[in-house]
Design an enzyme around this catalytic site. Structure first.
Site, mmCIF file in Angstrom:
data_model
loop_
_atom_site.group_PDB
_atom_site.id
_atom_site.type_symbol
_atom_site.label_atom_id
_atom_site.label_comp_id
_atom_site.label_asym_id
_atom_site.label_seq_id
_atom_site.Cartn_x
_atom_site.Cartn_y
_atom_site.Cartn_z
ATOM 1 N N CYS A 111 0.824 -1.226 0.000
ATOM 2 C CA CYS A 111 0.000 0.000 0.000
ATOM 3 C C CYS A 111 0.853 1.268 0.000
ATOM 4 O O CYS A 111 0.322 2.368 -0.170
ATOM 5 C CB CYS A 111 -0.949 0.001 1.180
ATOM 6 S SG CYS A 111 -1.904 -1.516 1.280
ATOM 7 N N HIS A 247 -3.369 6.903 2.595
ATOM 8 C CA HIS A 247 -3.818 5.586 2.146
ATOM 9 C C HIS A 247 -5.193 5.289 2.746
ATOM 10 O O HIS A 247 -5.432 5.527 3.930
ATOM 11 C CB HIS A 247 -2.794 4.523 2.557
ATOM 12 C CG HIS A 247 -3.259 3.143 2.267
ATOM 13 N ND1 HIS A 247 -3.735 2.775 1.023
ATOM 14 C CD2 HIS A 247 -3.373 2.049 3.056
ATOM 15 C CE1 HIS A 247 -4.100 1.515 1.065
ATOM 16 N NE2 HIS A 247 -3.897 1.044 2.285
ATOM 17 N N ASN A 277 -10.163 -0.294 0.264
ATOM 18 C CA ASN A 277 -8.698 -0.204 0.280
ATOM 19 C C ASN A 277 -8.154 -0.822 -1.019
ATOM 20 O O ASN A 277 -8.336 -2.015 -1.248
ATOM 21 C CB ASN A 277 -8.200 -0.960 1.517
ATOM 22 C CG ASN A 277 -6.687 -1.005 1.618
ATOM 23 O OD1 ASN A 277 -5.964 -0.712 0.675
ATOM 24 N ND2 ASN A 277 -6.209 -1.391 2.781
HETATM 25 N N1 COA Z 1 -18.313 -8.578 9.936
HETATM 26 C C1 COA Z 1 -18.755 -8.888 11.169
HETATM 27 N N2 COA Z 1 -17.932 -9.245 12.162
HETATM 28 C C2 COA Z 1 -16.625 -9.295 11.895
HETATM 29 C C3 COA Z 1 -16.092 -8.994 10.634
HETATM 30 C C4 COA Z 1 -17.006 -8.639 9.625
HETATM 31 N N3 COA Z 1 -16.603 -8.321 8.372
HETATM 32 N N4 COA Z 1 -14.758 -9.137 10.666
HETATM 33 C C5 COA Z 1 -14.443 -9.498 11.922
HETATM 34 N N5 COA Z 1 -15.567 -9.603 12.677
HETATM 35 C C6 COA Z 1 -15.693 -9.952 14.071
HETATM 36 C C7 COA Z 1 -14.553 -10.808 14.569
HETATM 37 O O1 COA Z 1 -14.777 -12.171 14.262
HETATM 38 C C8 COA Z 1 -14.599 -10.527 16.041
HETATM 39 O O2 COA Z 1 -15.598 -11.311 16.599
HETATM 40 P P1 COA Z 1 -15.409 -11.971 18.068
HETATM 41 O O3 COA Z 1 -15.249 -10.804 18.997
HETATM 42 O O4 COA Z 1 -16.672 -12.716 18.239
HETATM 43 O O5 COA Z 1 -14.196 -12.806 17.965
HETATM 44 C C9 COA Z 1 -15.053 -9.080 16.126
HETATM 45 O O6 COA Z 1 -15.630 -8.779 14.852
HETATM 46 C C10 COA Z 1 -13.934 -8.119 16.397
HETATM 47 O O7 COA Z 1 -12.864 -8.388 15.521
HETATM 48 P P2 COA Z 1 -11.566 -7.536 15.527
HETATM 49 O O8 COA Z 1 -10.615 -8.070 14.508
HETATM 50 O O9 COA Z 1 -11.070 -7.392 16.935
HETATM 51 O O10 COA Z 1 -12.147 -6.115 15.045
HETATM 52 P P3 COA Z 1 -11.437 -4.754 14.990
HETATM 53 O O11 COA Z 1 -12.184 -3.767 15.785
HETATM 54 O O12 COA Z 1 -9.968 -4.847 15.211
HETATM 55 O O13 COA Z 1 -11.660 -4.341 13.467
HETATM 56 C C11 COA Z 1 -10.444 -4.249 11.408
HETATM 57 C C12 COA Z 1 -11.099 -5.150 12.453
HETATM 58 C C13 COA Z 1 -9.826 -5.138 10.348
HETATM 59 C C14 COA Z 1 -11.515 -3.384 10.791
HETATM 60 C C15 COA Z 1 -9.378 -3.354 12.086
HETATM 61 O O14 COA Z 1 -8.533 -4.126 12.905
HETATM 62 C C16 COA Z 1 -8.548 -2.627 11.082
HETATM 63 O O15 COA Z 1 -9.030 -1.816 10.320
HETATM 64 N N6 COA Z 1 -7.220 -2.874 11.067
HETATM 65 C C17 COA Z 1 -6.340 -2.292 10.115
HETATM 66 C C18 COA Z 1 -6.448 -3.072 8.841
HETATM 67 C C19 COA Z 1 -5.865 -2.366 7.683
HETATM 68 O O16 COA Z 1 -5.918 -1.175 7.601
HETATM 69 N N7 COA Z 1 -5.310 -3.163 6.788
HETATM 70 C C20 COA Z 1 -4.774 -2.709 5.586
HETATM 71 C C21 COA Z 1 -3.514 -2.004 5.800
HETATM 72 S S1 COA Z 1 -2.855 -1.542 4.293
#
Ligand code: COA
Length: 320
Positions: A111, A247, A277
């Site tokens: 990215c 980004h 993204n």
């Molecule tokens: N829909 C519904 N529930 C979802 C889900 C979806 N698409 N994806 C994950 N969950 C659930 C998980 O299973 C978890 O459930 P649990 O508590 O029962 O285990 C819960 O949501 C929380 O998951 P978690 O991973 O802790 O969520 P989060 O608040 O960290 O959000 C992201 C997840 C990916 C949105 C966040 O971590 C993020 O944006 N990270 C950066 C990613 C990024 O920018 N990547 C690209 C970089 S270039």
């Protein structure tokens, strides 16, 4: 710094794929995706490819810049999702647009790919090795997703953005970049396993796997630091920056960066709501949206910043 950005272009697939439609595919909700990321829609390549979108974005950037293909002496494509292992996407773009005088190659900085490409183009110009460059970020991430994995497939989209860079006295005021391979395990997509007359590991390819929270922490710590570093380096104050074009991974990351820099969120345009993204494509596509909406006038100062797998990051200060 001896380079200026003189034109931008972008291309998105025709197929829009909204959160509501995605609800039918994986166990997710529009509400979850919007509240955790800000994303409402993404575009998915059906008829398009990484190369076809890169070519379209390149043509639009060249038209915007008023530059002909024969003037290009450098083509760099940031991509992690080229259509072929080889030839490079950049060489395929060169062939399609008939840029016969250019040197063309791809880079993999995920990215941060567009920022890394900009750095290389600027370094070539500083070294007297290029006069007119095309820097592209192009991705078809949809082919690298596990469409049963709701934690990743809801985040990404396809598309390409491009910019023409010309050797000039001012424009790109400064760039910083970095990488931290030791933390690379946070965002991974494996390629072909070893296969030869001595080892047979099968031909299964892997899909994108991410430790979302680790990537989130990395982004909210590293991006403001990189932007502060490039502002310090160029002697430009955050208050002088018209737009910070980051980004497009998550609106909460963008809001956190705005808070840390003590800058109003109105200076951080976003299109992740519509596009998701697009890895290396995100920054140049957003830049093109802002440019084509007429919001940039010559002399404006803007910041571009990318971050992602590697882990990698880059930030630049530009005078438009
Ligand atoms: N829909 C519904 N529930 C979802 C889900 C979806 N698409 N994806 C994950 N969950 C659930 C998980 O299973 C978890 O459930 P649990 O508590 O029962 O285990 C819960 O949501 C929380 O998951 P978690 O991973 O802790 O969520 P989060 O608040 O960290 O959000 C992201 C997840 C990916 C949105 C966040 O971590 C993020 O944006 N990270 C950066 C990613 C990024 O920018 N990547 C690209 C970089 S270039």
């Amino acid at each position: 710094m001896p380079a200026r950005m003189i034109g931008t272009g972008s291309a998105l697939p025709k197929k829009a794929f909204g959160n509501k439609e995605l609800e039918k595919l994986v166990d997710t909700t529009d509400e979850w995706i919007k509240s955790r990321t800000g994303i409402e829609n993404r575009y998915i390549a059906v008829e398009e490819s990484t190369t076809s979108m890169a070519v379209e974005a390149a043509k639009r950037a060249m038209e915007d810049a008023g530059v002909g293909a024969e003037e290009l002496d450098l083509i760099i494509v940031g991509t992690i999702s080229g259509d072929m292992c080889f030839p490079s996407t950049a060489c395929q773009v060169q062939s399609a647009i008939l840029a016969t005088n250019a040197t063309a190659f791809d880079i993999n900085a995920a990215c941060a790919g567009f920022l890394f490409g900009l750095t290389i183009a600027e370094a070539y110009m500083k070294a007297g090795m290029a006069q007119t460059a095309l820097v592209i970020g192009a991705e078809t991430l949809s082919k690298m997703m596990d469409w049963n994995d709701r934690s990743t497939c809801v985040l990404f989209g396809d598309g390409a953005g491009a910019a023409v860079i010309k050797k000039e006295e001012t424009g790109i005021e400064g760039i910083v970049q970095g990488s931290d391979g030791a933390r690379g395990g946070a965002l991974v997509c494996k390629n072909r396993p070893v296969n030869n007359p001595f080892v047979h590991n099968g031909f299964l390819t892997d899909y994108t796997k991410m430790d979302g929270q680790a990537v989130y922490k990395f982004a909210v710590q590293t991006v403001p630091r990189a932007i502060e570093e490039v502002l310090d380096k160029t002697g430009v104050k955050a208050e002088e920056i018209k737009y910070f074009l980051l980004h497009q991974a998550n609106i909460r990351i963008i809001e956190s960066v705005a808070r840390k820099l003590n800058q109003p969120i109105s200076k951080f345009p976003a299109n992740l709501q519509e596009c998701g993204n697009i890895s290396a494509g995100s920054v140049p596509i957003l830049l093109d949206f802002v440019n084509k909406s007429g919001k940039l006038v010559r002399g404006d100062k803007i910041v571009l910043a990318g971050f992602g797998a590697g882990l990698t990051w880059g930030a630049a200060v530009l005078t438009w």
